[in-house]
Motif scaffolding. Sequence first.
Motif, mmCIF file in Angstrom:
data_model
loop_
_atom_site.group_PDB
_atom_site.id
_atom_site.type_symbol
_atom_site.label_atom_id
_atom_site.label_comp_id
_atom_site.label_asym_id
_atom_site.label_seq_id
_atom_site.Cartn_x
_atom_site.Cartn_y
_atom_site.Cartn_z
ATOM 1 N N ILE A 44 0.835 -1.208 0.000
ATOM 2 C CA ILE A 44 0.000 0.000 0.000
ATOM 3 C C ILE A 44 0.867 1.253 0.000
ATOM 4 O O ILE A 44 0.598 2.212 -0.724
ATOM 5 C CB ILE A 44 -0.962 -0.012 1.210
ATOM 6 C CG1 ILE A 44 -2.019 -1.100 1.020
ATOM 7 C CG2 ILE A 44 -1.606 1.349 1.422
ATOM 8 C CD1 ILE A 44 -2.873 -1.363 2.237
ATOM 9 N N ILE A 45 1.930 1.235 0.793
ATOM 10 C CA ILE A 45 2.847 2.381 0.805
ATOM 11 C C ILE A 45 3.489 2.554 -0.564
ATOM 12 O O ILE A 45 3.629 3.672 -1.068
ATOM 13 C CB ILE A 45 3.916 2.201 1.901
ATOM 14 C CG1 ILE A 45 3.273 2.264 3.285
ATOM 15 C CG2 ILE A 45 5.012 3.251 1.774
ATOM 16 C CD1 ILE A 45 4.191 1.844 4.410
ATOM 17 N N VAL A 47 2.302 1.542 -3.508
ATOM 18 C CA VAL A 47 1.312 1.964 -4.513
ATOM 19 C C VAL A 47 1.124 3.476 -4.481
ATOM 20 O O VAL A 47 0.920 4.108 -5.520
ATOM 21 C CB VAL A 47 -0.037 1.240 -4.284
ATOM 22 C CG1 VAL A 47 -1.164 1.908 -5.037
ATOM 23 C CG2 VAL A 47 0.078 -0.207 -4.711
ATOM 24 N N ASN A 48 1.233 4.076 -3.306
ATOM 25 C CA ASN A 48 1.067 5.525 -3.189
ATOM 26 C C ASN A 48 2.297 6.299 -3.636
ATOM 27 O O ASN A 48 2.318 7.516 -3.580
ATOM 28 C CB ASN A 48 0.703 5.897 -1.755
ATOM 29 C CG ASN A 48 -0.695 5.455 -1.412
ATOM 30 O OD1 ASN A 48 -1.582 5.465 -2.258
ATOM 31 N ND2 ASN A 48 -0.890 5.037 -0.181
ATOM 32 N N SER A 49 3.345 5.599 -4.070
ATOM 33 C CA SER A 49 4.533 6.276 -4.597
ATOM 34 C C SER A 49 4.600 6.044 -6.098
ATOM 35 O O SER A 49 3.590 5.810 -6.732
ATOM 36 C CB SER A 49 5.777 5.747 -3.879
ATOM 37 O OG SER A 49 5.968 4.399 -4.221
ATOM 38 N N LYS A 52 3.965 1.806 -8.720
ATOM 39 C CA LYS A 52 2.621 1.278 -8.505
ATOM 40 C C LYS A 52 2.505 -0.205 -8.819
ATOM 41 O O LYS A 52 1.890 -0.964 -8.063
ATOM 42 C CB LYS A 52 1.616 2.074 -9.316
ATOM 43 C CG LYS A 52 1.514 3.511 -8.856
ATOM 44 C CD LYS A 52 0.406 4.229 -9.560
ATOM 45 C CE LYS A 52 0.356 5.688 -9.211
ATOM 46 N NZ LYS A 52 0.511 6.040 -7.838
#
Length: 77
Positions: A44-45, A47-49, A52
């Motif tokens: 999740i961390i 994906v937010n960078s 992806k």
Amino acid sequence: MSETVENRNDTSALWMGWIGIVAGVISFFTLPLIFGIAAVILGIITVNSTAKTLGWWSIGVGVAGILVYWFSTGTLF
């Protein structure tokens, strides 16, 4: 100067993604809840960078490790 900061963030996202995938693979063999959840959180961390795709793979492998454990034992705890 801003390129080095962005480049550093890119490499940290890549490392978190790869560590998440490794944690997901480890969850197939030992402590599936701990390593599977760690893989999902790192995914999740990531994906937010900027990485992806790597983050989604980390999430998928972590969830798969948890589900394999759940179906093979019949219980999560």
